[in-house]
Design a protein around this motif. Structure first.
Motif, short mmCIF file in Angstrom:
data_model
loop_
_atom_site.label_atom_id
_atom_site.label_comp_id
_atom_site.label_asym_id
_atom_site.label_seq_id
_atom_site.Cartn_x
_atom_site.Cartn_y
_atom_site.Cartn_z
N ARG A 22 -2.44 -4.36 -4.30
CA ARG A 22 -3.38 -4.92 -3.32
C ARG A 22 -4.59 -4.02 -3.11
O ARG A 22 -5.25 -4.08 -2.07
CB ARG A 22 -2.65 -5.11 -1.98
CG ARG A 22 -1.52 -6.12 -1.98
CD ARG A 22 -2.05 -7.53 -2.20
NE ARG A 22 -1.03 -8.53 -1.96
CZ ARG A 22 -0.88 -9.16 -0.80
NH1 ARG A 22 -1.68 -8.90 0.22
NH2 ARG A 22 0.07 -10.04 -0.65
N GLU A 23 -4.91 -3.19 -4.10
CA GLU A 23 -5.99 -2.23 -3.90
C GLU A 23 -7.35 -2.91 -3.72
O GLU A 23 -8.19 -2.42 -2.96
CB GLU A 23 -6.05 -1.23 -5.05
CG GLU A 23 -4.89 -0.24 -5.02
CD GLU A 23 -5.16 0.99 -5.87
OE1 GLU A 23 -6.11 0.97 -6.67
OE2 GLU A 23 -4.40 1.96 -5.72
N ARG B 115 -11.52 3.39 -10.39
CA ARG B 115 -10.22 3.39 -11.06
C ARG B 115 -9.96 2.05 -11.75
O ARG B 115 -9.17 1.98 -12.69
CB ARG B 115 -9.09 3.69 -10.07
CG ARG B 115 -8.99 5.14 -9.65
CD ARG B 115 -7.59 5.47 -9.16
NE ARG B 115 -7.15 4.63 -8.06
CZ ARG B 115 -7.33 4.94 -6.78
NH1 ARG B 115 -7.96 6.06 -6.45
NH2 ARG B 115 -6.88 4.15 -5.83
N HIS B 116 -10.60 1.00 -11.26
CA HIS B 116 -10.47 -0.33 -11.87
C HIS B 116 -11.54 -0.57 -12.93
O HIS B 116 -11.70 -1.71 -13.40
CB HIS B 116 -10.57 -1.41 -10.79
CG HIS B 116 -9.32 -1.57 -9.97
ND1 HIS B 116 -8.93 -0.64 -9.03
CD2 HIS B 116 -8.37 -2.54 -9.96
CE1 HIS B 116 -7.80 -1.05 -8.46
NE2 HIS B 116 -7.44 -2.20 -9.00
N ILE C 99 -11.50 3.61 -5.63
CA ILE C 99 -10.64 2.52 -6.09
C ILE C 99 -11.39 1.65 -7.10
O ILE C 99 -10.84 1.28 -8.14
CB ILE C 99 -10.16 1.66 -4.89
CG1 ILE C 99 -9.18 2.46 -4.03
CG2 ILE C 99 -9.51 0.37 -5.37
CD1 ILE C 99 -8.81 1.77 -2.73
N ARG D 226 -7.70 -4.00 -0.28
CA ARG D 226 -7.97 -2.84 0.57
C ARG D 226 -9.48 -2.57 0.64
O ARG D 226 -10.01 -2.29 1.72
CB ARG D 226 -7.23 -1.62 0.01
CG ARG D 226 -7.43 -0.35 0.78
CD ARG D 226 -6.66 0.78 0.13
NE ARG D 226 -6.90 2.06 0.76
CZ ARG D 226 -6.40 3.21 0.32
NH1 ARG D 226 -5.64 3.24 -0.75
NH2 ARG D 226 -6.67 4.34 0.95
N LEU E 188 0.82 -1.20 0.00
CA LEU E 188 0.00 0.00 0.00
C LEU E 188 0.85 1.25 0.00
O LEU E 188 0.59 2.21 -0.73
CB LEU E 188 -0.92 0.02 1.23
CG LEU E 188 -2.11 -0.92 1.23
CD1 LEU E 188 -2.92 -0.72 2.51
CD2 LEU E 188 -3.01 -0.68 0.01
N CYS F 243 -13.05 3.58 -1.09
CA CYS F 243 -13.27 2.26 -1.70
C CYS F 243 -13.96 2.40 -3.06
O CYS F 243 -13.61 1.72 -4.02
CB CYS F 243 -14.10 1.38 -0.78
SG CYS F 243 -13.19 0.74 0.65
N GLY G 106 2.41 1.83 -3.33
CA GLY G 106 1.43 2.37 -4.25
C GLY G 106 1.22 3.86 -4.08
O GLY G 106 1.00 4.59 -5.04
#
Length: 223
Positions: free
Chosen positions: A92-93, A172-173, A169, A96, A37, A166, A40
């Motif tokens: 590891r997002e 973003r994916h 994230i 998270r 983390l 969250c 990153g």
């Protein structure tokens, strides 16, 4: 790095009791998670996305939550597809996000409550869901649940940034994070992501989605 090195060295001690060795393994996993983390956050370039097994992402997140779940005797059930499905992830997002969702569910539950973590496929999307049998989300909180500083956990020290981050994230994916009511009466959070090809393994075809796990919480076991 110091914690990681110490835990790794201690695990190699042949005279160490197995219970302590297991504790060192958990410390090592958590330290690696924190290390990734931080890396990153330090990088300024766009990190690469790699295809990862969705069920392995879930298991990795559960391993990081193992001690607090066990301490509160929270039962964990899993519902994974028979065939391997993959998502693209940055470091590891995704863990998270799941650690946050599982942790929130545990805080909302009384001792011996139950959580179901599931993976399902819907068309070209993979859905990672966290259900619980707790009191559920207050209806007045739902419209602003993912806005900064909105929290239903003020009494336990929550400041309302976890779910907002969250969802950022997830987006973003190329996915999203949504919330609603679980079929078990508590809260349900769905992390929806684009499906990916895991080293040539076949993805589930549309129509092969599994159910949301009705009945699985009846058999949840303490972990």
């Amino acid at each position: 790095t110091v914690i990681l090195g110490y835990a790794s060295l201690r695990r190699e001690d042949a005279d160490l009791p197995q219970a302590v060795r297991d504790d060192m393994a958990r410390i090592e996993r958590s330290a690696k998670y924190c290390q990734e983390l931080v890396r990153g956050l330090q990088t300024r370039r766009d990190p690469a996305m790699i295809a990862r097994s969705a069920s392995e992402v879930v298991e990795s997140a559960l391993s990081l939550c193992e001690d607090p779940l066990r301490a509160r005797k929270i039962g964990i059930a899993r519902n994974f597809p028979a065939d391997s499905v993959a998502v693209k992830a940055v470091g590891r997002e995704l863990e998270r996000v799941l650690v946050n969702l599982i942790g929130n569910a545990a805080k909302a539950l009384p001792a011996s409550g139950r959580i179901l973590v599931s993976v399902a496929v819907s068309g070209a999307r993979v859905v990672l869901a966290v259900d619980d049998d707790g009191p559920g989300l207050p209806p007045e909180l739902l419209p602003r649940l993912f806005t900064p500083f909105a929290t239903g956990c003020a009494k336990t020290g929550g400041v309302g940034l976890g779910l907002y981050l969250c969802r950022e994230i997830a987006r973003r994916h190329g996915g999203d994070l949504t919330a609603g009511r679980s079929v078990f009466g508590g809260a349900r959070f769905e992390l929806t992501l684009p499906a990916a090809d895991l080293g040539g393994s076949a993805l589930l075809e549309p129509g092969h989605e599994q159910a949301h796990g009705e009945g699985l919480l009846e058999h949840a076991v303490d972990r």
